[in-house]
Design a protein around this motif. Structure first.
Motif: not given
Length: 158
Positions: A114-138
Motif C-alpha cells: 500500500d502506498a497511500g491511495t495506491q497499490t504498488v506491485t513489484f514482480v520479478h519475472g523470467s523468460n527462461g533466459l533472463r530475469d527482470e524486475w518490474a513495477v506497476g501501480w494503480d
C-alpha cells in the motif's frame, strides 16, 4: 475502470523502504524516480488495453479452487488481439495469455505494498533466459498487478 487510465506514481516516501530485497540490491543508490524510469511501465511492444473477469466458479466445498474466465485485449505493436482463458486469478490468467501470444514470462516473485491511495506491485519475472524486475501501480490492486506483469513481459521479452 479502464486499464490505461493515467495515474501518478506514488511518492518515494511511501515506497523506498518497501522495495523487495532483489530489486533493492539492483537499484542501490538510485532515486525512486530512476527506479520507476528503469523498472516501471515503459514503452514496449506489449500493451494491455482491456480486462474483464467473471465471477469464480466454485468447486464443491472448496471455493478457493474455483476458476474464473478472464478476457483481455492485448496490443502487440500494431496488432490488436483478444484473449480469453480460465484461471484461478488475474496474474495466472495474464501470464497464460501472454505465453499464448509469444511473451513467455514466469513470475518468480510477487510483492504488493500500500502506498497511500495506491497499490504498488513489484514482480520479478523470467523468460527462461533472463530475469527482470518490474513495477506497476494503480488505485486498484488487480490493475497494479497487471501493469507490473505487462512491464515485466516487455522487459524480459525485449
Amino acid at each position: 475502470m479502464p486499464y490505461l487510465a493515467s495515474t501518478t506514481p506514488p511518492p518515494s516516501t511511501l515506497v523506498d523502504a518497501a522495495l523487495p530485497r532483489g530489486l533493492r540490491d539492483r537499484t542501490a543508490g538510485m532515486s525512486w524516480e530512476a527506479v520507476l524510469a528503469a523498472h516501471g511501465p515503459t514503452v514496449g511492444p506489449l500493451r494491455l488495453s482491456g480486462w474483464k473477469s467473471s465471477e469464480p466458479r466454485h468447486q464443491g466445498r472448496r471455493p478457493w479452487l474455483g476458476h474464473r474466465k478472464f478476457q483481455a485485449t492485448l496490443a502487440i505493436g500494431d496488432l490488436i488481439c483478444n484473449a480469453s482463458v480460465a484461471a484461478g486469478g488475474p496474474v495466472a490468467a495474464l501470464t497464460e495469455m501472454l505465453y499464448e501470444h509469444g511473451f513467455p514470462v514466469e513470475m518468480l516473485e510477487f510483492h504488493q505494498r500500500d502506498a497511500g491511495t495506491q497499490t504498488v506491485t513489484f514482480v520479478h519475472g523470467s523468460n527462461g533466459l533472463r530475469d527482470e524486475w518490474a513495477v506497476g501501480w494503480d488505485s486498484d490492486a488487480t490493475q497494479s498487478a497487471l501493469r507490473a506483469v505487462v512491464a515485466c513481459a516487455n522487459r524480459v521479452c525485449a
